[in-house]
Design a protein around this motif. Structure first.
Motif, PDB file in Angstrom:
ATOM      1  N   ARG A  30     -33.581 -85.429 -79.107  1.00  0.00           N
ATOM      2  CA  ARG A  30     -33.727 -86.673 -79.864  1.00  0.00           C
ATOM      3  C   ARG A  30     -34.728 -86.466 -80.994  1.00  0.00           C
ATOM      4  O   ARG A  30     -35.611 -85.625 -80.905  1.00  0.00           O
ATOM      5  CB  ARG A  30     -34.236 -87.825 -78.980  1.00  0.00           C
ATOM      6  N   THR A  31     -34.587 -87.282 -82.047  1.00  0.00           N
ATOM      7  CA  THR A  31     -35.566 -87.255 -83.134  1.00  0.00           C
ATOM      8  C   THR A  31     -36.698 -88.228 -82.796  1.00  0.00           C
ATOM      9  O   THR A  31     -36.550 -89.066 -81.898  1.00  0.00           O
ATOM     10  CB  THR A  31     -34.907 -87.690 -84.459  1.00  0.00           C
ATOM     11  N   ARG A  32     -37.786 -88.120 -83.533  1.00  0.00           N
ATOM     12  CA  ARG A  32     -38.933 -89.015 -83.273  1.00  0.00           C
ATOM     13  C   ARG A  32     -38.554 -90.495 -83.295  1.00  0.00           C
ATOM     14  O   ARG A  32     -38.874 -91.221 -82.345  1.00  0.00           O
ATOM     15  CB  ARG A  32     -40.055 -88.729 -84.279  1.00  0.00           C
ATOM     16  N   PRO A  33     -37.833 -90.983 -84.360  1.00  0.00           N
ATOM     17  CA  PRO A  33     -37.543 -92.426 -84.369  1.00  0.00           C
ATOM     18  C   PRO A  33     -36.647 -92.880 -83.218  1.00  0.00           C
ATOM     19  O   PRO A  33     -36.629 -94.059 -82.872  1.00  0.00           O
ATOM     20  CB  PRO A  33     -36.866 -92.665 -85.723  1.00  0.00           C
ATOM     21  N   GLU A  57     -25.855 -80.660 -79.652  1.00  0.00           N
ATOM     22  CA  GLU A  57     -25.512 -79.878 -80.843  1.00  0.00           C
ATOM     23  C   GLU A  57     -26.770 -79.550 -81.646  1.00  0.00           C
ATOM     24  O   GLU A  57     -26.954 -78.419 -82.118  1.00  0.00           O
ATOM     25  CB  GLU A  57     -24.556 -80.727 -81.687  1.00  0.00           C
ATOM     26  N   ALA A  58     -27.638 -80.568 -81.802  1.00  0.00           N
ATOM     27  CA  ALA A  58     -28.878 -80.351 -82.560  1.00  0.00           C
ATOM     28  C   ALA A  58     -29.777 -79.350 -81.825  1.00  0.00           C
ATOM     29  O   ALA A  58     -30.425 -78.506 -82.447  1.00  0.00           O
ATOM     30  CB  ALA A  58     -29.602 -81.677 -82.765  1.00  0.00           C
ATOM     31  N   ILE A  59     -29.792 -79.446 -80.480  1.00  0.00           N
ATOM     32  CA  ILE A  59     -30.586 -78.485 -79.700  1.00  0.00           C
ATOM     33  C   ILE A  59     -30.029 -77.077 -79.943  1.00  0.00           C
ATOM     34  O   ILE A  59     -30.772 -76.122 -80.182  1.00  0.00           O
ATOM     35  CB  ILE A  59     -30.534 -78.811 -78.184  1.00  0.00           C
ATOM     36  N   ALA A  60     -28.685 -76.969 -79.920  1.00  0.00           N
ATOM     37  CA  ALA A  60     -28.036 -75.656 -80.063  1.00  0.00           C
ATOM     38  C   ALA A  60     -28.388 -74.998 -81.403  1.00  0.00           C
ATOM     39  O   ALA A  60     -28.521 -73.776 -81.488  1.00  0.00           O
ATOM     40  CB  ALA A  60     -26.526 -75.799 -79.917  1.00  0.00           C
ATOM     41  N   SER A  61     -28.568 -75.832 -82.450  1.00  0.00           N
ATOM     42  CA  SER A  61     -28.895 -75.259 -83.764  1.00  0.00           C
ATOM     43  C   SER A  61     -30.265 -74.578 -83.712  1.00  0.00           C
ATOM     44  O   SER A  61     -30.500 -73.574 -84.393  1.00  0.00           O
ATOM     45  CB  SER A  61     -28.864 -76.329 -84.867  1.00  0.00           C
ATOM     46  N   MET A  62     -31.160 -75.129 -82.908  1.00  0.00           N
ATOM     47  CA  MET A  62     -32.498 -74.524 -82.790  1.00  0.00           C
ATOM     48  C   MET A  62     -32.452 -73.301 -81.875  1.00  0.00           C
ATOM     49  O   MET A  62     -33.121 -72.310 -82.108  1.00  0.00           O
ATOM     50  CB  MET A  62     -33.498 -75.574 -82.294  1.00  0.00           C
ATOM     51  N   GLY A  83     -35.712 -63.284 -78.458  1.00  0.00           N
ATOM     52  CA  GLY A  83     -35.833 -63.004 -77.025  1.00  0.00           C
ATOM     53  C   GLY A  83     -36.759 -63.975 -76.314  1.00  0.00           C
ATOM     54  O   GLY A  83     -37.075 -63.798 -75.147  1.00  0.00           O
ATOM     55  N   MET A  84     -37.190 -65.020 -77.031  1.00  0.00           N
ATOM     56  CA  MET A  84     -38.069 -66.031 -76.422  1.00  0.00           C
ATOM     57  C   MET A  84     -37.216 -66.965 -75.556  1.00  0.00           C
ATOM     58  O   MET A  84     -36.190 -67.459 -76.015  1.00  0.00           O
ATOM     59  CB  MET A  84     -38.724 -66.831 -77.567  1.00  0.00           C
ATOM     60  N   PRO A  85     -37.606 -67.202 -74.292  1.00  0.00           N
ATOM     61  CA  PRO A  85     -36.795 -68.127 -73.498  1.00  0.00           C
ATOM     62  C   PRO A  85     -36.716 -69.510 -74.135  1.00  0.00           C
ATOM     63  O   PRO A  85     -37.691 -69.968 -74.741  1.00  0.00           O
ATOM     64  CB  PRO A  85     -37.511 -68.186 -72.148  1.00  0.00           C
ATOM     65  N   PHE A  86     -35.560 -70.135 -73.992  1.00  0.00           N
ATOM     66  CA  PHE A  86     -35.320 -71.428 -74.644  1.00  0.00           C
ATOM     67  C   PHE A  86     -34.847 -72.426 -73.589  1.00  0.00           C
ATOM     68  O   PHE A  86     -33.868 -72.182 -72.885  1.00  0.00           O
ATOM     69  CB  PHE A  86     -34.254 -71.235 -75.728  1.00  0.00           C
ATOM     70  N   PHE A  87     -35.555 -73.540 -73.480  1.00  0.00           N
ATOM     71  CA  PHE A  87     -35.180 -74.598 -72.536  1.00  0.00           C
ATOM     72  C   PHE A  87     -34.656 -75.811 -73.307  1.00  0.00           C
ATOM     73  O   PHE A  87     -35.053 -76.051 -74.453  1.00  0.00           O
ATOM     74  CB  PHE A  87     -36.387 -75.019 -71.682  1.00  0.00           C
ATOM     75  N   ALA A  88     -33.768 -76.559 -72.672  1.00  0.00           N
ATOM     76  CA  ALA A  88     -33.189 -77.738 -73.310  1.00  0.00           C
ATOM     77  C   ALA A  88     -33.430 -78.958 -72.429  1.00  0.00           C
ATOM     78  O   ALA A  88     -33.500 -78.851 -71.198  1.00  0.00           O
ATOM     79  CB  ALA A  88     -31.701 -77.521 -73.537  1.00  0.00           C
ATOM     80  N   ARG A 121     -23.226 -79.180 -68.676  1.00  0.00           N
ATOM     81  CA  ARG A 121     -22.926 -79.344 -70.114  1.00  0.00           C
ATOM     82  C   ARG A 121     -24.070 -78.799 -70.961  1.00  0.00           C
ATOM     83  O   ARG A 121     -23.853 -78.147 -71.969  1.00  0.00           O
ATOM     84  CB  ARG A 121     -22.715 -80.831 -70.438  1.00  0.00           C
ATOM     85  N   MET A 122     -25.309 -79.093 -70.541  1.00  0.00           N
ATOM     86  CA  MET A 122     -26.456 -78.638 -71.325  1.00  0.00           C
ATOM     87  C   MET A 122     -26.470 -77.112 -71.420  1.00  0.00           C
ATOM     88  O   MET A 122     -26.655 -76.553 -72.508  1.00  0.00           O
ATOM     89  CB  MET A 122     -27.757 -79.168 -70.700  1.00  0.00           C
ATOM     90  N   PHE A 123     -26.250 -76.451 -70.281  1.00  0.00           N
ATOM     91  CA  PHE A 123     -26.230 -74.983 -70.307  1.00  0.00           C
ATOM     92  C   PHE A 123     -25.084 -74.473 -71.191  1.00  0.00           C
ATOM     93  O   PHE A 123     -25.265 -73.557 -71.983  1.00  0.00           O
ATOM     94  CB  PHE A 123     -26.092 -74.420 -68.884  1.00  0.00           C
ATOM     95  N   GLU A 124     -23.904 -75.091 -71.031  1.00  0.00           N
ATOM     96  CA  GLU A 124     -22.725 -74.596 -71.759  1.00  0.00           C
ATOM     97  C   GLU A 124     -22.835 -74.849 -73.258  1.00  0.00           C
ATOM     98  O   GLU A 124     -22.519 -74.003 -74.074  1.00  0.00           O
ATOM     99  CB  GLU A 124     -21.466 -75.280 -71.226  1.00  0.00           C
TER     100      GLU A 124
END
Ligand code: FMN
Length: 333
Positions: free
Chosen positions: A185-188, A198-203, A211-216, A228-231
């Motif tokens: 989510r965005t701040r507002p 999708e926005a998470i996936a772009s990051m 190689g830095m672990p990435f959590f969502a 779904r989040m993992f996929e």
């Protein structure tokens, strides 16, 4: 589940409790650990307050129990690298706290009181400062004879139109961040509207080569949403926030579902009430009864959600003054 390494720390189950102010009490975190959560960070604590008011005022929010929790993480917020340096040095000089496994930096809090000081989500607008903060924390822990990773939790944007902040994610990775967690989510948006995988996936994509672990994180409330989040984001791990309130069983449910094991049965009415009591008793170990009950009033309704007569139970629980009254309302002897 595939384990994840954050620095030298091995997270056996990358299904983690998302930090929540007012919710992430030590007893609740111990309970979630017992249900299989990979680790459970504290709620956000002000680095500036630790620097200028000393540790005592903040101690109760950052209370950890390495013995009972295993892996521990303290989350700090602030806007001045020097405040973080001082806060981390103080933590590393305080009994028990100095055993902390992970230092996490909040770069996502949307609350105006926090944002107007340049902290929390405001740091997304100032990647140079954000990177300086990561470096300051890394430097402050580097003198120790053990590796304490520095992680960041952020969002997908500061402005409503933001659809992910890939350059911000890169700036953090370049500064040596040991794990990045992104809430979709965005701040507002605060906690409203939909979290965007999708926005998470772009990051995620932007920092893949580091190689830095990435959590969502965002809107995970059951096995399908976790899958779904993992996929959809190809993340290494997930954090679960609101769906865990009064529902620590979600960690064993989601983990079993993700591993393709048979789901453990859902807790019955009595188990839910006893778990509520267990958390309250845990809070009373370090707070006077009246304070513990008062602070727990906003949490108790989550434990009785969905039970027969829950509306009436909630009304009575939020007015409770002591543990005996809570037991009486729940009809526990
Ligand atoms: C009551 C509440 C308190 C929160 N406090 C914090 C906090 O201290 N630090 C933090 O990084 N995020 C905090 N968050 C955000 C959550 O960790 C999480 O990112 C957000 O709720 C989205 O995940 P969810 O959809 O699983 O709840 C808080 C959220 C809520 C609802």
């Amino acid at each position: 589940m595939k384990s994840v390494k954050i620095g030298e720390i091995k997270i056996n189950n990358p299904v983690v409790l998302s930090p929540m102010a007012g919710i992430s009490s030590l007893p609740f975190r111990i309970i979630c650990n017992g249900m299989g959560a990979g680790y459970c960070p504290t709620e956000l604590v002000s680095a500036r307050s630790i620097r200028f008011n000393g540790i005592d005022k903040s101690l109760r929010y950052m209370r950890i129990s390495p013995e009972e929790e295993g892996i521990t993480a303290i989350q700090l917020f602030g806007s001045e690298p020097d405040d973080f340096t001082a806060a981390v040095e103080t933590i590393m000089d305080t009994p028990v706290l100095k055993e902390v496994s992970i230092i996490d930096i909040n770069m996502g809090c949307p609350v105006p009181k926090v944002v107007k000081t340049g902290s929390g989500s405001a740091l997304m607008e100032d990647p140079v400062r954000a990177a300086d903060i990561v470096r300051a924390c890394k430097k402050a822990v580097s003198g120790l004879n053990r590796n304490v990773p520095v992680t960041v939790k952020t969002r997908t944007g500061f402005n409503a139109e933001d659809k992910g902040k890939p350059d911000f994610a890169k700036a953090l990775a370049d500064a040596g961040c040991d794990m990045l967690c992104v809430h979709g989510r965005t701040r507002p948006q605060m906690y409203h509207g939909e979290s965007s995988n999708e926005a998470i996936a772009s990051m995620r994509e932007a920092v893949r080569d580091y190689g830095m672990p990435f959590f969502a994180n965002g809107d995970i409330c059951d096995v399908p949403s976790a899958k779904r989040m993992f996929e959809q984001t190809d993340c290494d791990g997930i954090m679960i926030g609101r769906a865990a309130r009064g529902n620590p069983w979600i960690f064993e449910q989601v983990t079993a579902g993700l591993e393709g094991r048979e789901m453990p049965g859902l807790p019955d009415e009595n188990e839910r009430k006893l778990m509520l009591l267990r958390e309250l008793e845990g809070r009373m170990k370090y707070l006077p009864e009246d304070v513990a009950v008062r602070e727990f009033r906003s949490v108790m309704p989550y434990y009785v959600k969905g039970l027969a007569g829950s509306a009436r139970l909630k009304v009575r629980l939020v007015g409770a003054n002591g543990i005996d009254e809570v037991k009486e309302i729940l009809e526990l002897g």
